[in-house]
Design a protein around this motif. Sequence first.
Motif, PDB file in Angstrom:
ATOM      1  N   ASP A  90       0.858  -1.181   0.000  1.00 15.91           N
ATOM      2  CA  ASP A  90       0.000   0.000   0.000  1.00 15.91           C
ATOM      3  C   ASP A  90       0.897   1.235   0.000  1.00 15.91           C
ATOM      4  O   ASP A  90       2.009   1.196   0.528  1.00 15.91           O
ATOM      5  CB  ASP A  90      -0.895  -0.015   1.248  1.00 15.91           C
ATOM      6  CG  ASP A  90      -2.074   0.928   1.057  1.00 15.91           C
ATOM      7  OD1 ASP A  90      -2.354   1.310  -0.107  1.00 15.91           O
ATOM      8  OD2 ASP A  90      -2.685   1.309   2.070  1.00 15.91           O
ATOM      9  N   TYR A  91       0.448   2.283  -0.627  1.00 15.58           N
ATOM     10  CA  TYR A  91       1.261   3.498  -0.662  1.00 15.58           C
ATOM     11  C   TYR A  91       0.366   4.704  -0.903  1.00 15.58           C
ATOM     12  O   TYR A  91      -0.723   4.577  -1.470  1.00 15.58           O
ATOM     13  CB  TYR A  91       2.320   3.410  -1.767  1.00 15.58           C
ATOM     14  CG  TYR A  91       1.792   2.889  -3.077  1.00 15.58           C
ATOM     15  CD1 TYR A  91       1.070   3.713  -3.935  1.00 15.58           C
ATOM     16  CD2 TYR A  91       2.003   1.563  -3.461  1.00 15.58           C
ATOM     17  CE1 TYR A  91       0.583   3.237  -5.134  1.00 15.58           C
ATOM     18  CE2 TYR A  91       1.509   1.073  -4.660  1.00 15.58           C
ATOM     19  CZ  TYR A  91       0.800   1.916  -5.497  1.00 15.58           C
ATOM     20  OH  TYR A  91       0.297   1.441  -6.670  1.00 15.58           O
ATOM     21  N   THR A 112      11.755   1.243  -0.829  1.00 13.87           N
ATOM     22  CA  THR A 112      11.359   1.892   0.417  1.00 13.87           C
ATOM     23  C   THR A 112       9.907   1.589   0.749  1.00 13.87           C
ATOM     24  O   THR A 112       9.569   1.285   1.898  1.00 13.87           O
ATOM     25  CB  THR A 112      11.553   3.422   0.290  1.00 13.87           C
ATOM     26  OG1 THR A 112      12.821   3.663  -0.288  1.00 13.87           O
ATOM     27  CG2 THR A 112      11.476   4.092   1.640  1.00 13.87           C
ATOM     28  N   ALA A 113       9.037   1.646  -0.266  1.00 16.80           N
ATOM     29  CA  ALA A 113       7.618   1.393  -0.024  1.00 16.80           C
ATOM     30  C   ALA A 113       7.405  -0.023   0.510  1.00 16.80           C
ATOM     31  O   ALA A 113       6.614  -0.238   1.425  1.00 16.80           O
ATOM     32  CB  ALA A 113       6.833   1.591  -1.322  1.00 16.80           C
ATOM     33  N   ILE A 114       8.141  -0.981  -0.042  1.00 22.23           N
ATOM     34  CA  ILE A 114       7.973  -2.371   0.402  1.00 22.23           C
ATOM     35  C   ILE A 114       8.478  -2.543   1.830  1.00 22.23           C
ATOM     36  O   ILE A 114       7.795  -3.115   2.685  1.00 22.23           O
ATOM     37  CB  ILE A 114       8.712  -3.341  -0.543  1.00 22.23           C
ATOM     38  CG1 ILE A 114       8.039  -3.355  -1.917  1.00 22.23           C
ATOM     39  CG2 ILE A 114       8.725  -4.749   0.034  1.00 22.23           C
ATOM     40  CD1 ILE A 114       8.778  -4.159  -2.968  1.00 22.23           C
ATOM     41  N   VAL A 115       9.652  -2.024   2.106  1.00 23.29           N
ATOM     42  CA  VAL A 115      10.253  -2.238   3.426  1.00 23.29           C
ATOM     43  C   VAL A 115       9.462  -1.539   4.524  1.00 23.29           C
ATOM     44  O   VAL A 115       9.294  -2.056   5.625  1.00 23.29           O
ATOM     45  CB  VAL A 115      11.723  -1.757   3.428  1.00 23.29           C
ATOM     46  CG1 VAL A 115      12.326  -1.934   4.799  1.00 23.29           C
ATOM     47  CG2 VAL A 115      12.517  -2.555   2.416  1.00 23.29           C
ATOM     48  N   ARG A 116       8.925  -0.370   4.192  1.00 19.00           N
ATOM     49  CA  ARG A 116       8.166   0.365   5.207  1.00 19.00           C
ATOM     50  C   ARG A 116       6.734  -0.136   5.327  1.00 19.00           C
ATOM     51  O   ARG A 116       5.968   0.351   6.143  1.00 19.00           O
ATOM     52  CB  ARG A 116       8.123   1.844   4.847  1.00 19.00           C
ATOM     53  CG  ARG A 116       9.447   2.528   5.060  1.00 19.00           C
ATOM     54  CD  ARG A 116       9.229   4.004   5.234  1.00 19.00           C
ATOM     55  NE  ARG A 116      10.498   4.696   5.171  1.00 19.00           N
ATOM     56  CZ  ARG A 116      10.630   5.940   4.751  1.00 19.00           C
ATOM     57  NH1 ARG A 116       9.566   6.601   4.327  1.00 19.00           N
ATOM     58  NH2 ARG A 116      11.800   6.515   4.731  1.00 19.00           N
ATOM     59  N   GLY A 117       6.363  -1.080   4.473  1.00 16.44           N
ATOM     60  CA  GLY A 117       5.001  -1.593   4.516  1.00 16.44           C
ATOM     61  C   GLY A 117       4.017  -0.495   4.216  1.00 16.44           C
ATOM     62  O   GLY A 117       4.198   0.284   3.293  1.00 16.44           O
ATOM     63  N   ASP A 164      16.942  -8.043   3.749  1.00 16.48           N
ATOM     64  CA  ASP A 164      16.127  -7.411   4.782  1.00 16.48           C
ATOM     65  C   ASP A 164      15.214  -8.409   5.488  1.00 16.48           C
ATOM     66  O   ASP A 164      15.050  -9.535   5.049  1.00 16.48           O
ATOM     67  CB  ASP A 164      15.251  -6.323   4.156  1.00 16.48           C
ATOM     68  CG  ASP A 164      16.058  -5.118   3.757  1.00 16.48           C
ATOM     69  OD1 ASP A 164      16.888  -4.684   4.571  1.00 16.48           O
ATOM     70  OD2 ASP A 164      15.880  -4.649   2.630  1.00 16.48           O
ATOM     71  N   ASP A 165      14.623  -7.909   6.539  1.00 20.24           N
ATOM     72  CA  ASP A 165      13.652  -8.723   7.240  1.00 20.24           C
ATOM     73  C   ASP A 165      12.428  -7.860   7.500  1.00 20.24           C
ATOM     74  O   ASP A 165      12.524  -6.803   8.101  1.00 20.24           O
ATOM     75  CB  ASP A 165      14.248  -9.212   8.571  1.00 20.24           C
ATOM     76  CG  ASP A 165      13.336 -10.239   9.203  1.00 20.24           C
ATOM     77  OD1 ASP A 165      12.684 -10.991   8.443  1.00 20.24           O
ATOM     78  OD2 ASP A 165      13.273 -10.278  10.448  1.00 20.24           O
ATOM     79  N   ILE A 207       5.785 -11.268  -0.699  1.00 20.01           N
ATOM     80  CA  ILE A 207       6.052 -10.119  -1.566  1.00 20.01           C
ATOM     81  C   ILE A 207       7.112 -10.464  -2.608  1.00 20.01           C
ATOM     82  O   ILE A 207       6.970 -10.160  -3.792  1.00 20.01           O
ATOM     83  CB  ILE A 207       6.493  -8.891  -0.726  1.00 20.01           C
ATOM     84  CG1 ILE A 207       5.287  -8.311  -0.010  1.00 20.01           C
ATOM     85  CG2 ILE A 207       7.151  -7.830  -1.609  1.00 20.01           C
ATOM     86  CD1 ILE A 207       5.547  -7.039   0.754  1.00 20.01           C
ATOM     87  N   MET A 208       8.168 -11.164  -2.163  1.00 16.45           N
ATOM     88  CA  MET A 208       9.228 -11.480  -3.114  1.00 16.45           C
ATOM     89  C   MET A 208       8.735 -12.429  -4.196  1.00 16.45           C
ATOM     90  O   MET A 208       9.063 -12.279  -5.379  1.00 16.45           O
ATOM     91  CB  MET A 208      10.440 -12.041  -2.389  1.00 16.45           C
ATOM     92  CG  MET A 208      11.117 -10.946  -1.569  1.00 16.45           C
ATOM     93  SD  MET A 208      12.682 -11.391  -0.850  1.00 16.45           S
ATOM     94  CE  MET A 208      13.696 -11.720  -2.251  1.00 16.45           C
ATOM     95  N   GLU A 209       7.910 -13.385  -3.778  1.00 17.71           N
ATOM     96  CA  GLU A 209       7.353 -14.323  -4.757  1.00 17.71           C
ATOM     97  C   GLU A 209       6.486 -13.579  -5.785  1.00 17.71           C
ATOM     98  O   GLU A 209       6.588 -13.813  -6.988  1.00 17.71           O
ATOM     99  CB  GLU A 209       6.485 -15.334  -4.003  1.00 17.71           C
ATOM    100  CG  GLU A 209       6.508 -16.728  -4.568  1.00 17.71           C
ATOM    101  CD  GLU A 209       5.765 -17.653  -3.622  1.00 17.71           C
ATOM    102  OE1 GLU A 209       4.597 -17.933  -3.915  1.00 17.71           O
ATOM    103  OE2 GLU A 209       6.336 -18.039  -2.573  1.00 17.71           O
TER     104      GLU A 209
END
Lengths: 285, 270
Positions: free
Chosen positions: A262-263, A275-280, B251-252, B259-261
């Motif tokens: 979501d963004y 960044t968007a993925i890591v920050r959820g 990352d974790d 997501i990666m899949e």
Amino acid sequence: MGIDFQNVDFKYAKKATTKQLDQVSFSIQEKDEFVMILGQTGSGKSTMVQHMNGLLLASGGQVRIFDQNIIRSKKLKLKPIRRHVGLVFQFPEYQIFESTVLKDVMFGPKNFGKTKEEAEQLAKDACQLIGIPSDLLERSPFNLSGGQMRRVAIAGSLAIDPDILILDEPTVGLDPKGKDELMDLLVDIQQKTHKTIIMITHDMDIVANYAKRVLVMNHGKLVYDGTVQELFENESHLKQYNLDLPTSALLAKGLKEKGLLDYQRLPLTKSQLYTAIVRGGEDNE
Amino acid sequence: MKIEFKDVTFQYYSEEKPVFEHLSFTIEQGTTTAILGHNGSGKSTIAKLIVGLLVPNAGQILIDDVELTEQTIDEIRKRMGIIFQNPDNQFVGVTVRDDIAFGLENHQVPREEMIQQIEKYATLVDMKDYLDKSPEKLSGGQKQRVAIAGALAMETELIIFDESTSMLDPKGTKEINQMMRSLKENFQKSIITITHQLEEAIFADRVMVLNEGKIVLDGTPQVVLKEKDILEASGLKLIDGLDVLNRLEKDDFDHKSSIMEALWELIFKM
């Protein structure tokens, strides 16, 4: 003002029914701008930039370049305009003809009345700006790689030291690394010299990564003049203008549709996507 | 068409160093192979050797177990089609119809059959409405599609795409990529695509990465495209999505694996 278009029309023949340019108005500062012009093939991009240094003359409306009116007249002197505004065509390396790199780059300034010594200095400066190593200067331009030949050709325009440099699809045909290198160089030149750089491109990843201001042409009309983010956020416009999303934005949308991301702002570049993925779900401002 | 390179060495007349030495590989019949490499890696030389435009200095090239020689080249070449880089340099006809007819005429195909072939393949590449148009009315992508129709009309067993998209705009590139995919799915042909774009290697059965005249990676796209370091050392640029995947690996965070899949899946569908 560097370039100023007011209600500019252009038709190839007086009686032609289709206009290549249709009521185009915008202006671009004489320094410190980085503008990308987008639009599908045939939308009027190249026609428009050819008006910017007097290669084509408007059929209606007003084009002003460095406060000079560009109209069909015997008094119109194009040389000073072309000193201000340099235009690099598509595949400019096809126009290389001299026996050494240095001579080829010197051709432009010599043509504008510089002495041999002055031209040589300008050519050397231009080569340095665009990252041509000095040991190549005495080499034949025809033995260089495609990417190097492209740079030599661009150096030829830079050597005239124009205030505004226009490039028609400078990255086409280069390999991906060559594209990135050339774009980084152009950004660097823009920052160092404060020249205004205008380029036509079809590559949305380049637009996402490098553009500040974007002009979009569609059927001869200027339909958008604004930021990259706003352009790509508006999907109905993109469809209407036949423009694609950058790769990272496509992937971000795909993830969103699957409910995995979501963004607030659509990520346009790979680092924004990361960044968007890591920050959820957090704001990715 | 099975293609075998055995210990092939090749050097351009004017160069100091060979492009490659003792290069060996086999491409199986009916497969789609992508040969990736940066400009100057030797990948296009491979295409020119396969179609006999260049001759190796040492070693053998076997096509369906027959060695490529001056005696065999004419017969073998009839079974191959190649689409080059520059759409303007390979358009020989005055109209699209003439251009597709060119190869057929050379092979003395009877007129009736020729007319049918032209219609059939122009339809297939979606250029039927342009049959009487001249090349200057066409975009780069359309010209390349005509070149593809010309090659298909010859009903060759092998089609080589030698950097066929590198001079096209992104729209033209997409058109040709889709065409390659549909050829792979609908014909029993061998396809070789030579490119520096990772995007064009994704749909291949096999990807070979060439650097400094050596094959540095060889495998399915799923395997090869994960080798970030080797790809970059070979002068290739990762697709944005692949680059993101590589960064995420370290990352974790929540839902990492799903997501990666999903990203992989999206990249392969692009």
